[in-house]
Design an enzyme around this catalytic site. Sequence first.
Site, mmCIF file in Angstrom:
data_model
loop_
_atom_site.group_PDB
_atom_site.id
_atom_site.type_symbol
_atom_site.label_atom_id
_atom_site.label_comp_id
_atom_site.label_asym_id
_atom_site.label_seq_id
_atom_site.Cartn_x
_atom_site.Cartn_y
_atom_site.Cartn_z
ATOM 1 N N ARG A 559 14.372 -35.267 41.290
ATOM 2 C CA ARG A 559 13.886 -36.025 40.329
ATOM 3 C C ARG A 559 14.593 -35.356 39.005
ATOM 4 O O ARG A 559 14.626 -34.581 38.717
ATOM 5 C CB ARG A 559 12.523 -36.271 40.025
ATOM 6 C CG ARG A 559 11.820 -36.603 41.124
ATOM 7 C CD ARG A 559 11.798 -38.105 41.514
ATOM 8 N NE ARG A 559 11.509 -38.945 40.336
ATOM 9 C CZ ARG A 559 11.055 -40.061 40.644
ATOM 10 N NH1 ARG A 559 11.173 -40.761 41.651
ATOM 11 N NH2 ARG A 559 10.918 -40.982 39.593
ATOM 12 N N VAL A 560 15.156 -36.607 38.309
ATOM 13 C CA VAL A 560 15.713 -36.266 37.083
ATOM 14 C C VAL A 560 15.073 -36.807 35.827
ATOM 15 O O VAL A 560 15.361 -36.574 34.811
ATOM 16 C CB VAL A 560 17.311 -36.958 36.927
ATOM 17 C CG1 VAL A 560 18.278 -36.285 38.117
ATOM 18 C CG2 VAL A 560 17.288 -38.466 37.223
ATOM 19 N N ASP A 561 14.024 -37.393 36.128
ATOM 20 C CA ASP A 561 13.019 -37.603 35.084
ATOM 21 C C ASP A 561 11.740 -36.688 35.257
ATOM 22 O O ASP A 561 11.805 -35.573 35.560
ATOM 23 C CB ASP A 561 12.634 -39.084 35.220
ATOM 24 C CG ASP A 561 11.935 -39.386 36.741
ATOM 25 O OD1 ASP A 561 11.660 -38.317 37.570
ATOM 26 O OD2 ASP A 561 11.446 -40.523 37.145
ATOM 27 N N ASP A 562 10.624 -37.200 34.246
ATOM 28 C CA ASP A 562 9.771 -36.114 34.246
ATOM 29 C C ASP A 562 8.550 -36.451 35.390
ATOM 30 O O ASP A 562 7.335 -36.401 34.951
ATOM 31 C CB ASP A 562 8.979 -36.333 32.917
ATOM 32 C CG ASP A 562 10.089 -35.798 31.565
ATOM 33 O OD1 ASP A 562 10.682 -34.996 31.972
ATOM 34 O OD2 ASP A 562 9.900 -36.628 30.627
ATOM 35 N N VAL A 563 9.027 -36.575 36.539
ATOM 36 C CA VAL A 563 8.301 -36.629 37.674
ATOM 37 C C VAL A 563 8.383 -35.147 38.476
ATOM 38 O O VAL A 563 9.705 -34.835 38.543
ATOM 39 C CB VAL A 563 8.632 -37.653 38.484
ATOM 40 C CG1 VAL A 563 7.874 -37.707 39.763
ATOM 41 C CG2 VAL A 563 8.163 -38.946 37.689
#
Length: 691
Positions: A559-563
């Site tokens: 993941r590149v997001d806040d997941v």
Amino acid sequence: GMGSAPHHDRLGHMGPRGISRLNAIVLGEALAAEENDLVFPSHDFSRHAHISSPEQYQNMYERSIEDPAGFWSDIASQFYWKKRWNPEVYSENIDVRSGTVKIEWFKGGVTNICYNALDRNIEAGNGDKVALYWEGNEPGQDAQQLTYAQMLEKVCQLANYLKHVGVGKGDTVIIYLPMLMELPIAMLACARIGAIHSVVFAGFSAKSLSQRIVDCKPKVVISCNAVCRGANVIHLKEIVDTALVESVNSGVPVDLCLIFENKSAMKRESTKWQIGRDVWWEDVVPQFPTKCLVEWVDAEDPLFLLYTSGSTGKPKGVLHTNGGYMVYTATTFKYAFDYKPSDVYWCTADCGWITGHSYVTYGPLLNGATVLVFEGAPSYPDPGRCWDIVDKYKVTILYTAPTLVRALMRDGDEYVTRYSRKSLRILGSVGEPINPSAWRWFYNVVGDSRCPISDTWWQTETGGFMITPIPGAWPQKPGSATFPFFGIQPVIVDEKGNEIEGECTGYLCIKKSWPGAFRSLYGDHERYETTYFKPFAGYYFTGDGCSRDKDGYHWLTGRVDDVINVSGHRIGTAEVESALVSHPHCAEAAVVGVDHEVKGQGIYAYVTLVDGIPYSEEVRKSLILAVRNQIGAFAAPDKIHWAPTIPKTRSGKIMRRILRKIASRQLDELGDTSTLADPSDVDQLIALIDR
Ligand code: 6R9
């Protein structure tokens, strides 16, 4: 060495043309194979496969891209439709300027997914075929099974009961059940009457359950009194009771709880009961008729909601509809697992996650497959349990998660090799990237270097496989999910949203729609548009990073997001943070993912306590407990790092990049700290590492 040597006679499969990349791989012979670590399916496997050469894949893929309407119509025609879909087959309006998104497949078509999974297979003569095998938590426990005909009866009885209590088309039903046969039965019963099911993973806490109840306002909650998992007994009914108190307080009362008495875990006499609200499944459902007419629904009517984590604290209700999801899950199952009617299929995922929706219940049953449902924990009573089950049921396709592979790998080969496993012919992986060493162990030790691995990349939102090996078609590279499924156009984009070609790394997006795509977020279509279609205009943004190598293979990088992805479970850092700050002693929290040997990622939490509260072991424990209570045990932080202040930029943004480096102890790679409001905060954190 690993795998079988490349077969020169595979060249015989190849026509004069075809995709150049794939041809180059197959034509590249042994030397290239060693360089690239290619693993070829055996000649025999490919010969019997649905798709047995790169060229055959390529022809189908090209058609699926050039003529999606024709490609998917041909496949959809194999299902039963009360009324055929509109001539345009699909419409996708992904409007870059206005930001609006509307996707429809098979609109105007009238069908029922439960009818297609059960009645249609029975009418085709498979009524006596086993639909479900059920293996309980204890190895010696009585196993159960249901044929397709028996399963239909069970589904109809529950469907009739639900109708009787007033559940109708478009109503929501929450299902909070462990892996009992009643779970897929309940899903199909809802689908049969056009109700929308929302399965909540039975590892979620009362708080999470009530949050979902408040969001979707179900007419009924279906659960059971308790379940045994490994050596533990989990009292689900108590969790439901607590959740329902909270939902009443939030103005969403639930009038009816249908509770299955799971006798092996708990007797009804010891179950707390609320008369008037709670009803025993066994007391009512079996009294209803075993036939139930289906509610015919439009292809675009909702089938289910499934809540998943994003980068904010509030879970998203991913909405899937009937027609496209049906066609897509069935087709992906058939090709990615090279499904044959003689297969016995076992997916270790829980129906509380998307994998259990698409590849325990719908995909396999739509194909008329025999599916094994396992109640227990895979290492109980010992790490050989999985292989014991494989031998007992002669499982041919095993679909599981890298975290389990890594855990079993650590327990040693003897637990595997003491079982035969000769029934196995395909292995599958899902949930997170599978590291090459785990891939090799899975391939060499579990599969005796015989069974291709389908490393399927996909998401709750995508409904079904997106990038996946087609096992008979092409050589594999350990750790790569390989190539897109039919109809899927993955693109890798840079920060600015420009597509990048050839060998590259960037953000993974998907161009255009596909039948299994989610259509909305429940009650919040605008959030659907902004979260997924705004970041890179015109594309669906997956939230994943991805590399493409010189041969065109895809390598998902996480993941590149806040997941964060813990044992294949998707957890939003914001959710864990808000659980932590709900604790009265916690002033602020920042959560990052950190590499974890078995779980893939672990949860690393920085916590600032309110003034005057000293950091202690007791505080640490109660912070972890807060997360267990707010979300569930699977989201408990692995590490709490006491942070007198959390490093922020001058504009007040938490510096997660630096927090990640400290969490992984890469202290000489902190990079530029000059943009911090106070760079000495970092030194303070480092000094507290072993506190
Ligand atoms: C099916 C499922 C989705 C996220 C996804 C990605 C990760 C899943 C993967 C994989 C690499 C694979 N993921 N499968 N990463 N290789 N084969 O897991 O859905 O729970 O929504 O999670 O999981 O990061 O974005 P979901």
